[in-house]
Design an enzyme around this catalytic site. Structure first.
Site, short mmCIF file in Angstrom:
data_model
loop_
_atom_site.label_atom_id
_atom_site.label_comp_id
_atom_site.label_asym_id
_atom_site.label_seq_id
_atom_site.Cartn_x
_atom_site.Cartn_y
_atom_site.Cartn_z
CD GLU A 107 115.16 -0.54 48.93
OE1 GLU A 107 114.08 -0.98 48.50
OE2 GLU A 107 116.33 -0.67 48.40
CG ASP A 132 113.52 18.86 19.74
OD1 ASP A 132 114.43 18.86 18.82
OD2 ASP A 132 113.21 19.25 20.56
N PRO A 159 110.42 6.55 41.07
CG PRO A 159 111.26 4.23 41.25
CD PRO A 159 111.06 5.50 41.79
NE ARG A 211 117.31 19.34 23.09
CZ ARG A 211 116.31 19.50 22.37
NH1 ARG A 211 114.96 19.48 22.52
NH2 ARG A 211 116.44 19.59 20.94
N1 ADE Z 1 114.71 7.08 41.14
C1 ADE Z 1 114.91 5.71 40.86
N2 ADE Z 1 114.32 5.41 39.72
C2 ADE Z 1 113.63 6.48 39.05
C3 ADE Z 1 112.96 6.77 37.93
N3 ADE Z 1 112.75 5.66 37.15
N4 ADE Z 1 112.45 7.61 37.72
C4 ADE Z 1 112.70 8.97 38.47
N5 ADE Z 1 113.53 8.84 39.86
C5 ADE Z 1 113.82 7.45 39.81
#
Ligand code: ADE
Length: 259
Positions: free
Chosen positions: A115, A168, A88, A153
């Protein structure tokens, strides 16, 4: 194009690779996906891949040694292809990033769990970090599949359709126009007449206008970077003017009762 995916749960990716367009791309040798279980590169008796963080605090952290060993064993040391962490904290995955990644012949994807990763994986192994959006999942496996799907794709020949991915949503910078198929009427809801007309120029005009309208209504931010024609701009001006007129308060026609 070849992907090497490193995960603690590689089997969860398998089923998705065995259907539809990805399966066909693999059969046609346009795509190779090699799944690697990071646990296979642990050297201790218990095959440990995570440990509590130094400094305390909750959760577990993915250990540095098995991830390095796995990636370097498969890709060489130092790896000759990009090594992408799914996290994330990465840059946000968009269609533009998908186009960028589709240029590479080979990519390594490392899926996190727990984590997060030991920071040394980030600093000394990864060449890129990608997030699929501002939310936190339990691991990087779904993000890896999303990335593989969107990139595949774009590989020439991967979609059966000769126009490929060019129509697309996002490809032109606009959302896609509405689509219909048979029947022409369902519960009294009909397909727009123009689509049945056989007039290809009219259909193209209608589709462009619909794509523009939909983008204006749902994702106006995309209009800042979309490639717009003079006609598009005139339509946008007209819709803006109509919206402004509709939101103006009606003048009160009756004189005030207190006078
Ligand atoms: N791992 C956990 N959440 C994620 C996300 N939003 N994007 C990529 N990998 C992740």
């Amino acid at each position: 194009m070849r992907f090497d995916v490193f995960s603690l749960f590689p089997s969860v990716l398998q089923a998705y690779l065995e259907i539809s367009i990805l399966q066909r791309a693999i059969e046609r040798e346009l795509l190779e996906v090699h799944l690697h279980d990071i646990r296979a590169w642990t050297t201790d008796r218990h095959h440990i891949t995570d440990e509590p963080p130094y400094g305390g605090g909750g959760g577990m952290v993915m250990k540095v040694e098995p991830v390095f060993a796995a990636v370097e064993d498969v890709l060489g040391a130092p790896p000759q292809s990009p090594v992408i962490l799914l996290t994330p904290q990465g840059r946000t995955f968009t269609q533009k990033v998908a186009y960028e990644l589709a240029e590479y012949p080979r990519l390594a994807l490392v899926c996190g769990r727990y984590e997060g990763f030991d920071e040394r994986i980030r600093q000394h192994l990864a060449t890129d970090e990608i997030s699929i959006g501002d939310y936190v999942l339990t691991g990087g496996e779904l993000p890896a599949l999303i990335l593989i799907d969107a990139v595949t794709r774009l590989i020439p020949g991967a979609l059966g359709d000769p126009t490929g991915a060019s129509d697309d949503s996002f490809a032109s910078g606009l959302l896609e126009y509405p689509q219909y198929t048979r029947p022409a009427e369902f519960r009294g809801w009909t397909v727009p007449e123009v689509l049945l007309s056989g007039n290809h120029a009219e259909i193209a005009r209608w589709r462009r206008e619909q794509a523009l309208r939909r983008t204006w209504e749902r994702r106006p931010d995309l209009l800042n970077t979309a490639d717009l024609t003079d006609r598009d701009r005139k339509l946008l001006d007209r819709w803006e003017a109509e919206r402004a007129a509709a939101s103006r308060p009606e003048p009160d026609p009756s004189p005030s009762a207190s006078e």
